[in-house]
Design a protein around this motif. Structure first.
Motif, PDB file in Angstrom:
ATOM      1  N   ALA A  63       2.041   2.107  12.416  1.00 42.09           N
ATOM      2  CA  ALA A  63       0.874   2.697  11.757  1.00 42.09           C
ATOM      3  C   ALA A  63       0.956   2.436  10.264  1.00 42.09           C
ATOM      4  O   ALA A  63       2.051   2.343   9.696  1.00 42.09           O
ATOM      5  CB  ALA A  63       0.788   4.192  12.039  1.00 42.09           C
ATOM      6  N   VAL A  64      -0.210   2.310   9.657  1.00 39.56           N
ATOM      7  CA  VAL A  64      -0.307   2.069   8.218  1.00 39.56           C
ATOM      8  C   VAL A  64      -1.434   2.934   7.659  1.00 39.56           C
ATOM      9  O   VAL A  64      -2.531   2.958   8.220  1.00 39.56           O
ATOM     10  CB  VAL A  64      -0.612   0.588   7.899  1.00 39.56           C
ATOM     11  N   MET A  65      -1.158   3.639   6.578  1.00 44.44           N
ATOM     12  CA  MET A  65      -2.196   4.382   5.859  1.00 44.44           C
ATOM     13  C   MET A  65      -2.720   3.517   4.725  1.00 44.44           C
ATOM     14  O   MET A  65      -1.937   2.888   3.995  1.00 44.44           O
ATOM     15  CB  MET A  65      -1.629   5.683   5.290  1.00 44.44           C
ATOM     16  N   VAL A  66      -4.054   3.495   4.586  1.00 40.84           N
ATOM     17  CA  VAL A  66      -4.710   2.706   3.538  1.00 40.84           C
ATOM     18  C   VAL A  66      -5.667   3.616   2.774  1.00 40.84           C
ATOM     19  O   VAL A  66      -6.506   4.292   3.386  1.00 40.84           O
ATOM     20  CB  VAL A  66      -5.502   1.527   4.129  1.00 40.84           C
ATOM     21  N   ALA A  67      -5.543   3.652   1.456  1.00 43.47           N
ATOM     22  CA  ALA A  67      -6.475   4.404   0.604  1.00 43.47           C
ATOM     23  C   ALA A  67      -7.327   3.404  -0.167  1.00 43.47           C
ATOM     24  O   ALA A  67      -6.804   2.449  -0.753  1.00 43.47           O
ATOM     25  CB  ALA A  67      -5.720   5.307  -0.364  1.00 43.47           C
ATOM     26  N   ARG A  68      -8.644   3.628  -0.174  1.00 43.28           N
ATOM     27  CA  ARG A  68      -9.551   2.672  -0.829  1.00 43.28           C
ATOM     28  C   ARG A  68     -10.615   3.398  -1.638  1.00 43.28           C
ATOM     29  O   ARG A  68     -11.238   4.352  -1.162  1.00 43.28           O
ATOM     30  CB  ARG A  68     -10.231   1.789   0.214  1.00 43.28           C
ATOM     31  N   THR A  69     -10.809   2.961  -2.862  1.00 44.27           N
ATOM     32  CA  THR A  69     -11.920   3.391  -3.705  1.00 44.27           C
ATOM     33  C   THR A  69     -12.785   2.175  -4.001  1.00 44.27           C
ATOM     34  O   THR A  69     -12.501   1.070  -3.520  1.00 44.27           O
ATOM     35  CB  THR A  69     -11.425   3.998  -5.034  1.00 44.27           C
ATOM     36  N   TYR A  93       0.271   2.247   2.154  1.00 42.32           N
ATOM     37  CA  TYR A  93       1.541   2.943   2.348  1.00 42.32           C
ATOM     38  C   TYR A  93       2.482   2.072   3.176  1.00 42.32           C
ATOM     39  O   TYR A  93       2.069   1.079   3.791  1.00 42.32           O
ATOM     40  CB  TYR A  93       1.295   4.280   3.046  1.00 42.32           C
ATOM     41  N   PRO A  94       3.763   2.420   3.207  1.00 43.45           N
ATOM     42  CA  PRO A  94       4.710   1.666   4.037  1.00 43.45           C
ATOM     43  C   PRO A  94       4.272   1.616   5.504  1.00 43.45           C
ATOM     44  O   PRO A  94       3.629   2.542   6.005  1.00 43.45           O
ATOM     45  CB  PRO A  94       6.012   2.459   3.885  1.00 43.45           C
ATOM     46  N   VAL A  95       4.631   0.536   6.165  1.00 43.18           N
ATOM     47  CA  VAL A  95       4.412   0.428   7.605  1.00 43.18           C
ATOM     48  C   VAL A  95       5.448   1.311   8.289  1.00 43.18           C
ATOM     49  O   VAL A  95       6.647   1.218   7.993  1.00 43.18           O
ATOM     50  CB  VAL A  95       4.562  -1.028   8.079  1.00 43.18           C
ATOM     51  N   VAL A  96       4.988   2.184   9.190  1.00 42.91           N
ATOM     52  CA  VAL A  96       5.905   3.118   9.853  1.00 42.91           C
ATOM     53  C   VAL A  96       5.908   2.864  11.354  1.00 42.91           C
ATOM     54  O   VAL A  96       4.961   2.304  11.919  1.00 42.91           O
ATOM     55  CB  VAL A  96       5.528   4.590   9.577  1.00 42.91           C
ATOM     56  N   ILE A 121      11.387  -3.420  10.959  1.00 36.37           N
ATOM     57  CA  ILE A 121      10.915  -4.730  11.396  1.00 36.37           C
ATOM     58  C   ILE A 121      11.022  -5.700  10.227  1.00 36.37           C
ATOM     59  O   ILE A 121      11.304  -5.297   9.094  1.00 36.37           O
ATOM     60  CB  ILE A 121       9.458  -4.669  11.911  1.00 36.37           C
ATOM     61  N   SER A 122      10.795  -6.968  10.490  1.00 34.36           N
ATOM     62  CA  SER A 122      10.975  -7.999   9.459  1.00 34.36           C
ATOM     63  C   SER A 122       9.950  -7.857   8.341  1.00 34.36           C
ATOM     64  O   SER A 122       8.861  -7.299   8.526  1.00 34.36           O
ATOM     65  CB  SER A 122      10.857  -9.393  10.073  1.00 34.36           C
ATOM     66  N   SER A 123      10.290  -8.391   7.182  1.00 34.74           N
ATOM     67  CA  SER A 123       9.374  -8.364   6.033  1.00 34.74           C
ATOM     68  C   SER A 123       8.092  -9.135   6.339  1.00 34.74           C
ATOM     69  O   SER A 123       7.010  -8.778   5.856  1.00 34.74           O
ATOM     70  CB  SER A 123      10.060  -8.934   4.790  1.00 34.74           C
ATOM     71  N   ARG A 124       8.201 -10.169   7.170  1.00 32.81           N
ATOM     72  CA  ARG A 124       7.008 -10.935   7.548  1.00 32.81           C
ATOM     73  C   ARG A 124       6.041 -10.064   8.332  1.00 32.81           C
ATOM     74  O   ARG A 124       4.821 -10.056   8.066  1.00 32.81           O
ATOM     75  CB  ARG A 124       7.417 -12.159   8.378  1.00 32.81           C
ATOM     76  N   LEU A 125       6.563  -9.310   9.298  1.00 29.64           N
ATOM     77  CA  LEU A 125       5.707  -8.442  10.102  1.00 29.64           C
ATOM     78  C   LEU A 125       5.145  -7.287   9.276  1.00 29.64           C
ATOM     79  O   LEU A 125       4.003  -6.867   9.476  1.00 29.64           O
ATOM     80  CB  LEU A 125       6.483  -7.909  11.302  1.00 29.64           C
ATOM     81  N   ILE A 126       5.942  -6.769   8.350  1.00 28.27           N
ATOM     82  CA  ILE A 126       5.458  -5.701   7.466  1.00 28.27           C
ATOM     83  C   ILE A 126       4.266  -6.187   6.651  1.00 28.27           C
ATOM     84  O   ILE A 126       3.238  -5.507   6.556  1.00 28.27           O
ATOM     85  CB  ILE A 126       6.598  -5.211   6.545  1.00 28.27           C
ATOM     86  N   GLN A 127       4.383  -7.355   6.074  1.00 24.17           N
ATOM     87  CA  GLN A 127       3.290  -7.903   5.274  1.00 24.17           C
ATOM     88  C   GLN A 127       2.059  -8.155   6.139  1.00 24.17           C
ATOM     89  O   GLN A 127       0.930  -7.862   5.735  1.00 24.17           O
ATOM     90  CB  GLN A 127       3.732  -9.205   4.598  1.00 24.17           C
ATOM     91  N   GLN A 128       2.271  -8.673   7.334  1.00 24.49           N
ATOM     92  CA  GLN A 128       1.158  -8.942   8.242  1.00 24.49           C
ATOM     93  C   GLN A 128       0.449  -7.648   8.632  1.00 24.49           C
ATOM     94  O   GLN A 128      -0.785  -7.583   8.646  1.00 24.49           O
ATOM     95  CB  GLN A 128       1.677  -9.659   9.484  1.00 24.49           C
ATOM     96  N   ALA A 178      -4.222  -4.013   8.238  1.00 19.67           N
ATOM     97  CA  ALA A 178      -4.724  -2.661   7.969  1.00 19.67           C
ATOM     98  C   ALA A 178      -5.802  -2.686   6.891  1.00 19.67           C
ATOM     99  O   ALA A 178      -6.863  -2.049   7.033  1.00 19.67           O
ATOM    100  CB  ALA A 178      -3.570  -1.756   7.554  1.00 19.67           C
ATOM    101  N   ILE A 179      -5.553  -3.416   5.814  1.00 15.80           N
ATOM    102  CA  ILE A 179      -6.553  -3.518   4.739  1.00 15.80           C
ATOM    103  C   ILE A 179      -7.836  -4.148   5.264  1.00 15.80           C
ATOM    104  O   ILE A 179      -8.944  -3.648   5.030  1.00 15.80           O
ATOM    105  CB  ILE A 179      -5.995  -4.339   3.560  1.00 15.80           C
ATOM    106  N   ASP A 180      -7.700  -5.253   5.985  1.00 16.71           N
ATOM    107  CA  ASP A 180      -8.878  -5.949   6.510  1.00 16.71           C
ATOM    108  C   ASP A 180      -9.656  -5.066   7.484  1.00 16.71           C
ATOM    109  O   ASP A 180     -10.889  -5.160   7.561  1.00 16.71           O
ATOM    110  CB  ASP A 180      -8.454  -7.244   7.203  1.00 16.71           C
TER     111      ASP A 180
END
Length: 377
Positions: free
Chosen positions: A190-196, A203-206, A224-231, A236-238
């Motif tokens: 899960a990922v939390m995203v705040a947008r204005t 937030y960190p991937v949990v 998990i790997s840094s690659r998967l975290i970034q993905q 989440a943003i998209d």
């Protein structure tokens, strides 16, 4: 100059924790909930008892508010549109809620932007089993398009008999259903995203661990790997952008056994998977929720310590919602106890949570499990 008042539709624990964050920043809170003395209603002098289908109550409530947000996505988007027609700012807006609260439309919105989701199909009659089983293969998951949460709107389908029984059960909740391909995942994320209108903070991937289809534990960050975290963060943003979302959003995902990430569901509000951020991050999800709906600069989402573990406290008895043995959690000097103020407990109901932060992940997990096992509420 008048102090700004934030209206929240719904008065449960998410509204209560959002209210704490708002008060800390110097804002006022109004709560609309069906019953008096809801968890959030207990901590405001602007408590309205009623619901959005009562136009008189809704107008009285809205007059107190400079901006209105919501605690869950089950409020009819048309009621939110009525508030917008009388020039009330609603965040997230009615269009975003319309796309998210219907899980089929949610999937359609994400698919349109080529975002990864499990195969799915809308269902209209109980005679469609053969067609669906050929398309998605057995087993598959049957879901209510609306009003499903904590597993209540889902069913695991292994055969025709399951399908016919669960079709009847789920259509008693909501007339429209969808079916999804069953994902044999190795981890839920899960990922939390705040947008204005000016910025996005992630937030960190949990990792989330479920118990009886309800979130039981959150481990931050996911191992998990840094690659998967970034993905996961990019997806989440998209996802939030795809539904035109502003405010704070929880994006739940599956990590498959072959390291593919698929979006499960979105929530246009603070989310159980972000509770750890109260103590675990520089700025909690609740504070960034308040900041985002007011279009204020967002706070840092960085973690304070390397690890955080949050565990939900489910009621273990029927009766008053009171902790019987506070010494159990409070004997641990690193335990941050949150009790939601629900007046009545029933077995399995979320009554609170405990968060621990520190440098040794396994020790935090062990401590959280011990506290949860021994606490009585």
């Amino acid at each position: 100059m008048k102090r700004k008042c934030i209206g929240i539709l719904g008065g449960g624990q998410l509204a209560r924790m959002s209210a704490y964050a708002a008060y800390r920043l110097g804002f006022d809170i109004a709560i609309l909930e069906k019953k008096k003395n809801s968890p959030a209603g207990q901590i405001t002098h602007k408590e309205f008892v009623g619901w959005v289908d009562d136009s008189s109550i809704l107008r009285s409530f809205s007059k107190q508010c400079d901006v209105i947000t919501l605690e869950n996505e089950f409020i009819d988007y048309q009621q939110l549109a009525l508030l917008e027609k009388i020039k009330k700012k609603v965040v997230p807006n009615s269009r975003t809620i319309a796309l998210i609260q219907d899980k089929f439309l949610q999937k359609e919105s994400l698919s349109l932007k080529q975002l990864p989701v499990a195969e799915y199909v809308s269902i209209s009659t109980p005679s469609e089993f053969e067609k669906i089983s050929k398309l998605l293969k057995l087993p598959f998951v049957l879901k209510s398009r609306k009003l499903g949460y904590d597993g209540y709107g889902n069913a695991f389908i292994k055969n025709k008999k399951d399908f016919e029984r669960e079709f009847r059960r789920l259509t008693s909740r909501h007339s429209k259903l969808l079916a999804e391909k069953f994902i044999d995942f190795r981890m839920e994320l899960a990922v939390m995203v705040a947008r204005t209108t000016n910025e996005i903070r992630v937030y960190p991937v949990v990792q989330t661990i479920q118990k009886n289809h309800i979130c039981h534990m959150v481990i931050a960050p996911a191992q998990i790997s840094s690659r998967l975290i970034q993905q996961a963060k990019e997806i989440a943003i998209d996802s939030v952008v795809a539904v035109g979302g502003f405010g704070i959003f929880g994006v739940e995902m599956f990590l498959t056994k072959d390291d593919k990430i698929l979006i499960n569901e979105m929530a246009p509000r603070p989310h159980n998977s972000g509770h750890y951020s109260i103590e675990g991050c520089v700025t909690s999800q609740f504070e960034n929720h308040i900041r985002s709906i007011l279009d204020l600069p967002l706070g840092s989402t960085e973690m304070i310590k390397p690890y955080a573990v949050m565990i939900n406290l489910f009621a273990k008895k029927m009766g008053d919602g009171i902790v019987e043995n506070y010494s159990t959690p409070l004997n641990n000097e690193n335990a941050h106890l949150h009790i939601y103020g629900k007046l009545k407990s029933r077995i399995g109901r979320k009554m609170g949570h405990v968060t621990l932060i520190g440098n040794e992940l396994n020790a935090l997990i062990d401590s959280a499990k011990r506290i949860e096992k021994r606490i009585i509420i």
